[in-house]
Design a protein around this motif. Structure first.
Motif, PDB file in Angstrom:
ATOM      1  N   ARG A  14      -1.828  -8.496   3.711  1.00  0.00           N
ATOM      2  CA  ARG A  14      -0.903  -7.702   2.906  1.00  0.00           C
ATOM      3  C   ARG A  14      -1.181  -6.204   3.088  1.00  0.00           C
ATOM      4  NH1 ARG A  14       3.989  -6.721   1.568  1.00  0.00           N
ATOM      5  NH2 ARG A  14       4.284  -5.806  -0.508  1.00  0.00           N
ATOM      6  N   ALA A  15      -2.462  -5.857   3.177  1.00  0.00           N
ATOM      7  CA  ALA A  15      -2.806  -4.450   3.404  1.00  0.00           C
ATOM      8  C   ALA A  15      -2.211  -3.971   4.736  1.00  0.00           C
ATOM      9  CB  ALA A  15      -4.323  -4.274   3.391  1.00  0.00           C
ATOM     10  N   ARG A  16      -2.278  -4.830   5.754  1.00  0.00           N
ATOM     11  CA  ARG A  16      -1.682  -4.452   7.051  1.00  0.00           C
ATOM     12  C   ARG A  16      -0.172  -4.253   6.910  1.00  0.00           C
ATOM     13  NH1 ARG A  16      -5.480  -7.912   9.225  1.00  0.00           N
ATOM     14  NH2 ARG A  16      -4.056  -9.686   9.206  1.00  0.00           N
ATOM     15  N   GLU A  17       0.462  -5.162   6.153  1.00  0.00           N
ATOM     16  CA  GLU A  17       1.912  -5.033   5.930  1.00  0.00           C
ATOM     17  C   GLU A  17       2.242  -3.715   5.238  1.00  0.00           C
ATOM     18  OE1 GLU A  17       2.963  -9.756   5.280  1.00  0.00           O
ATOM     19  OE2 GLU A  17       3.313  -8.361   3.660  1.00  0.00           O
ATOM     20  N   LEU A  18       1.419  -3.355   4.262  1.00  0.00           N
ATOM     21  CA  LEU A  18       1.683  -2.115   3.523  1.00  0.00           C
ATOM     22  C   LEU A  18       1.504  -0.897   4.423  1.00  0.00           C
ATOM     23  CD1 LEU A  18       0.004  -2.807   0.056  1.00  0.00           C
ATOM     24  CD2 LEU A  18       2.431  -2.878   0.623  1.00  0.00           C
ATOM     25  N   ALA A  19       0.474  -0.915   5.241  1.00  0.00           N
ATOM     26  CA  ALA A  19       0.252   0.215   6.149  1.00  0.00           C
ATOM     27  C   ALA A  19       1.440   0.361   7.101  1.00  0.00           C
ATOM     28  CB  ALA A  19      -1.046   0.022   6.932  1.00  0.00           C
ATOM     29  N   TYR A  20       1.945  -0.778   7.582  1.00  0.00           N
ATOM     30  CA  TYR A  20       3.117  -0.773   8.467  1.00  0.00           C
ATOM     31  C   TYR A  20       4.344  -0.235   7.713  1.00  0.00           C
ATOM     32  CZ  TYR A  20       6.509  -2.540  11.886  1.00  0.00           C
ATOM     33  OH  TYR A  20       7.512  -2.647  12.820  1.00  0.00           O
ATOM     34  N   LEU A  21       4.512  -0.705   6.473  1.00  0.00           N
ATOM     35  CA  LEU A  21       5.640  -0.260   5.636  1.00  0.00           C
ATOM     36  C   LEU A  21       5.610   1.257   5.455  1.00  0.00           C
ATOM     37  CD1 LEU A  21       7.897  -1.220   3.378  1.00  0.00           C
ATOM     38  CD2 LEU A  21       6.071  -0.603   1.819  1.00  0.00           C
ATOM     39  N   VAL A  22       4.421   1.787   5.163  1.00  0.00           N
ATOM     40  CA  VAL A  22       4.315   3.229   4.909  1.00  0.00           C
ATOM     41  C   VAL A  22       4.694   4.005   6.168  1.00  0.00           C
ATOM     42  CG1 VAL A  22       2.744   5.117   4.368  1.00  0.00           C
ATOM     43  CG2 VAL A  22       2.631   2.987   3.058  1.00  0.00           C
TER      44      VAL A  22
END
Lengths: 392, 126
Positions: B48-56
């Motif tokens: 999920r942290a990776r997804e958030l970094a990608y989202l940002v």
């Protein structure tokens, strides 16, 4: 000479794309695909639907766009980092590259093809360059108000008569710059056009300039045949005070919004496409759609209007029938559909699907997928036929 | 080829599934609330942290720039955010900034996720 050209063509990988026996080809069916994260573009052709090569080293291409030289040979690529790159489409190489500002958003090419204008956020304003050499020609700081503050500039387009139009985001102004004398632009400023104009477009005939407003309902309209009448507001109450839905990506406007006598525009904070009659500028319809529209693009013949959407509903594309003003087709190309581009006569549409690292090509008549090309986080797709369109 | 009318059964099903998703999201949000004040990483799974970094980078980046140096939106680089209170920044993410294009992300992010994004931005996004 012939052999020499064929060797060049082989080196840059252009041979498979139906190059004539003499080793020479045109650029009318060429285009570029922006690979935003990698800082590269692919050069593609729409006849065989293939990629011809890749040009790297173009800097930060998030929110990149391009215009094309009038002979169709070069693409001028505008990067977020203020980079302006002149790319030779046939030799697939950068001919010249400059960093002209700190943060930029897009650009335009003059009617005669001699000038490239770039819209900048930082420092806010427009800078103009010689299309041949990329040498600086003019600087137009977007200074507004009392304190000498500079505004971010959006919606920069070319106009007939060697002019450019652009919009000041922070100031809420539309400026027209006449570059008949390129070194001393003559400016006409229209003030108080509305709050937070986010983008602009000129109709394909070069007559009307529209700036979409984010800070309030409506669109600012300037009739360039009657500039003395000033800017007026259209679609002024489409939200009717209703609570806006969150907008997770700013919509984009360009001259492809016009289909016949109708102009199709994204609503802000409503999941609707707004339709206005371009003769009276009265609202004709509101078409409910899947999400917050980002690009609302008429197929070149005007019969279909294709729409993509903001995060998190950006896996879907809908097609509006311009005769019935209804959504007639919906499908999911994949996660993060960022851009769409029609071939010049509209039989194909190319769609970038960022999170799937793909560009998909669809037949616009029966919606079949015709091809799929790998691309690294693709965003903008821009075809060289834009060279011959006002406002693109 | 599938011609879709916006009022067809297919669309009704889509609307229903979106309503269900909203309920599921609300439930997830409620479940995540205690976690917000808890651990360093807000109890986020690495995926999920990776997804958030990608989202940002990719989606916040459409206004703030993919390198976060700003665009129509403000720059979000560590030196810009240094000294700004984490809770205030998380509140901007969750509730937006009225009068600007910054939208409220509360419908899409939990408080723990907003807090993770603030910390990641302050430290320099992975």
């Amino acid at each position: 000479m012939k052999t020499w050209m064929r060797i060049i063509a082989v080196i840059v990988g252009l041979v498979p794309a139906a190059v004539a026996a003499d080793g020479v080809r045109g650029t009318g069916d060429l285009g570029i695909v922006v690979e935003r994260a990698a800082g590269s573009i692919q050069i593609v052709e729409t006849t065989g639907r293939t990629s011809l090569g890749r040009v790297t080293g173009l800097g930060d291409l998030s929110h990149a766009t391009a215009v094309f030289s009038r002979d169709g040979r070069h693409a001028y690529v505008f990067g977020r980092d203020g980079g302006l790159s002149k790319v030779d489409l046939l030799l697939a190489r950068i001919e010249k590259r400059i960093i002209q500002a700190g943060n930029s958003i897009g650009g335009a090419i003059s009617q005669d093809g001699a000038l490239i204008a770039v819209a900048n956020y930082e420092p806010g304003g427009v800078r103009v360059f010689d299309a041949r050499t990329l040498e600086a020609v003019a600087d137009i700081p977007a200074v507004w108000g009392e304190g000498g503050a500079r505004s971010k500039v959006v919606g920069l387009v070319d106009l007939p008569g060697q002019r450019f139009a652009f919009t000041l985001y922070d100031a809420g102004e539309i400026w027209i710059a006449d570059l008949a004398d390129p070194k001393t632009p003559a400016l006409v400023k229209h003030r108080g056009i509305g709050k937070l104009p986010y983008d602009g477009l000129v109709t394909p005939d070069g007559r009307y300039y529209l700036a979409g407003l984010f800070g309030e309902d409506g669109v600012a309209l300037l009739d360039l045949w009657k500039p003395e009448e000033g800017v007026r507001r259209i679609l002024g109450d489409y939200g009717r005070g209703a609570e806006k839905l969150p907008v997770y990506k700013m919509p984009h406007l360009r001259g492809w919004a016009k289909a016949g006598d109708l102009v199709f525009l994204p609503a802000i904070g409503r999941h609707e496409v707004l339709v206005v009659d371009a003769r009276s500028w009265a609202e004709v319809a509101r078409i409910p759609v899947h999400g917050q529209p980002v690009f609302v693009m008429a197929r070149p013949d005007g019969r279909q209007v294709w729409v993509n959407f903001a995060h998190p509903l950006n896996d879907t594309v809908q097609v509006i029938d311009a005769a019935r003003l209804k959504v007639v087709h919906a499908f999911k190309p994949g996660k993060a559909v960022l851009h769409m581009e029609f071939t010049p006569r509209g039989e194909q549409v190319w769609i970038s699907v960022r999170d799937e690292d793909r560009v998909d090509v669809f037949d616009t008549r029966d919606f079949r997928r015709l091809a799929s090309l790998p691309a690294d986080k693709p965003s903008g797709i821009l075809f060289a036929a834009r060279a011959h369109r006002i406002g693109l | 080829m599938r011609i879709q009318d916006p009022h067809s059964e297919w669309w009704a099903r889509r609307r229903n599934s979106r309503a269900l998703a909203a309920i599921a999201l609300a439930a997830a949000l409620a479940a995540a609330l205690p976690a917000a004040s808890a651990a360093d990483d807000g109890g986020l799974l690495p995926a999920r942290a990776r997804e958030l970094a990608y989202l940002v980078r990719q989606d916040c980046g459409s206004c703030h720039g993919m390198t976060l140096k700003g665009g129509l939106g403000a720059p979000l680089l560590p030196e810009i955010l240094a000294g700004k209170h984490e809770d205030a920044l998380a509140a901007i993410i969750l509730d937006g900034m009225p009068g600007t294009p910054m939208p409220p992300w509360r419908p899409l992010l939990t408080e723990a996720e907003a807090a993770w994004i603030v910390r990641a931005l302050k430290e320099g996004l992975p």
